[in-house]
Design a protein around this motif. Structure first.
Motif, PDB file in Angstrom:
ATOM      1  N   LEU A  31      -5.537  -6.296   3.388  1.00  0.00           N
ATOM      2  CA  LEU A  31      -5.464  -4.863   3.703  1.00  0.00           C
ATOM      3  C   LEU A  31      -4.430  -4.295   2.741  1.00  0.00           C
ATOM      4  CD1 LEU A  31      -5.476  -4.905   7.451  1.00  0.00           C
ATOM      5  CD2 LEU A  31      -7.287  -4.178   5.931  1.00  0.00           C
ATOM      6  N   ILE A  32      -3.276  -4.874   2.295  1.00  0.00           N
ATOM      7  CA  ILE A  32      -2.273  -4.229   1.457  1.00  0.00           C
ATOM      8  C   ILE A  32      -2.815  -4.402   0.183  1.00  0.00           C
ATOM      9  CG2 ILE A  32       0.121  -4.791   0.627  1.00  0.00           C
ATOM     10  CD1 ILE A  32       0.793  -6.200   3.196  1.00  0.00           C
ATOM     11  N   VAL A  33      -3.625  -5.188  -0.340  1.00  0.00           N
ATOM     12  CA  VAL A  33      -4.023  -5.224  -1.738  1.00  0.00           C
ATOM     13  C   VAL A  33      -5.100  -4.041  -1.891  1.00  0.00           C
ATOM     14  CG1 VAL A  33      -5.470  -6.409  -3.399  1.00  0.00           C
ATOM     15  CG2 VAL A  33      -3.699  -7.690  -2.289  1.00  0.00           C
ATOM     16  N   ILE A  34      -6.054  -4.025  -0.946  1.00  0.00           N
ATOM     17  CA  ILE A  34      -6.754  -3.031  -0.839  1.00  0.00           C
ATOM     18  C   ILE A  34      -6.270  -1.488  -0.825  1.00  0.00           C
ATOM     19  CG2 ILE A  34      -8.796  -1.632   0.421  1.00  0.00           C
ATOM     20  CD1 ILE A  34      -9.514  -4.753   1.332  1.00  0.00           C
ATOM     21  N   TYR A  35      -5.311  -1.403  -0.132  1.00  0.00           N
ATOM     22  CA  TYR A  35      -4.720  -0.051  -0.221  1.00  0.00           C
ATOM     23  C   TYR A  35      -3.920   0.240  -1.182  1.00  0.00           C
ATOM     24  CZ  TYR A  35      -1.394   3.604   1.399  1.00  0.00           C
ATOM     25  OH  TYR A  35      -0.551   4.672   1.267  1.00  0.00           O
ATOM     26  N   LYS A  36      -3.405  -0.925  -1.876  1.00  0.00           N
ATOM     27  CA  LYS A  36      -2.560  -0.621  -3.239  1.00  0.00           C
ATOM     28  C   LYS A  36      -3.284  -0.509  -4.301  1.00  0.00           C
ATOM     29  CE  LYS A  36       1.594  -2.108  -5.498  1.00  0.00           C
ATOM     30  NZ  LYS A  36       2.752  -2.920  -5.620  1.00  0.00           N
TER      31      LYS A  36
END
Length: 216
Positions: A31-36
């Motif tokens: 989720l963090i990778v997708i968001y960033k």
């Protein structure tokens, strides 16, 4: 915050074990990778898709005149009145997963003196379902090259037979075009209104030349 996180992981460990903790960590990291990086990844993919489309479009524009010139040169050698190139492409599939193959006529050339019943086929054969043509596709894929008089065609492909009969066609022939992976991607086809013979050797030569144009 750190204490709450530790307590949460501890509760997860008790309820789901180490595997549960690993899954949650992976999901949170994703989720963090997708968001960033999601927008950047999407923009990169979109740019590549656009570039690939442009390359295919330019390839089509460049090969068009070469294909048309080849058809024009071979038409008198094959001794036909109308010659065309058709391409196979993906259709949809049935509810049980049986794939449909479609067919479009992309290029064509006719004799200078247009037969009264002749017409351009590009509009008539657009998203044509190959499966509707009875035995003809199977025979073509089996033999690579086929030629039939109108009478012979009646028992092979009744739909095409009536189309040809209404236009006064006496004989028709087809030759497969293959890509570099030896997969059939299209055909060179032709027909005559007056004579009932076609020079198949020249038709096969024509299909090979067009095949080379496609595969460059």
């Amino acid at each position: 915050m750190q204490e709450n996180t530790s307590q949460f992981l501890s509760e997860v460990m008790k309820q789901y074990g180490l595997f549960g903790v690993i899954v949650i960590i992976i999901l949170l990291t994703t989720l963090i990778v997708i968001y960033k990086f999601g927008p950047q990844i999407y923009d990169t993919w979109k740019a590549k898709a656009s570039d690939d489309h442009h390359k295919r479009m330019m390839h089509g524009i460049k090969k068009g005149p070469l294909v048309q010139s080849t058809l024009r040169n071979y038409l008198p050698l094959i001794k036909c009145d109308h010659i065309f190139v058709g391409e196979f492409h993906n259709g949809t599939s049935s509810i049980v997963g049986i794939p449909y193959m479609k067919f479009d006529i992309i290029f064509e050339h006719i004799t200078p003196k247009l037969h009264e019943n002749d017409c351009l086929l590009v509009r008539l054969y657009e998203n044509e379902y190959v499966q509707t043509h009875d035995q003809l596709p199977g025979l073509l894929f089996q033999h690579n090259n086929i030629v039939y008089t109108l009478d012979e065609l009646q028992s092979i492909d009744e739909q095409l037979y009536f189309r040809m009969k209404s236009r006064g066609v006496k004989v028709m022939a087809m030759s497969l075009i293959y890509n570099t992976k030896n997969i059939p991607v299209g055909i060179v086809g032709c027909f005559c209104f007056e004579d009932d013979t076609i020079n198949m050797n020249e038709l096969i030569k024509c299909s090979k030349e067009i095949e080379n144009i496609y595969n460059k």
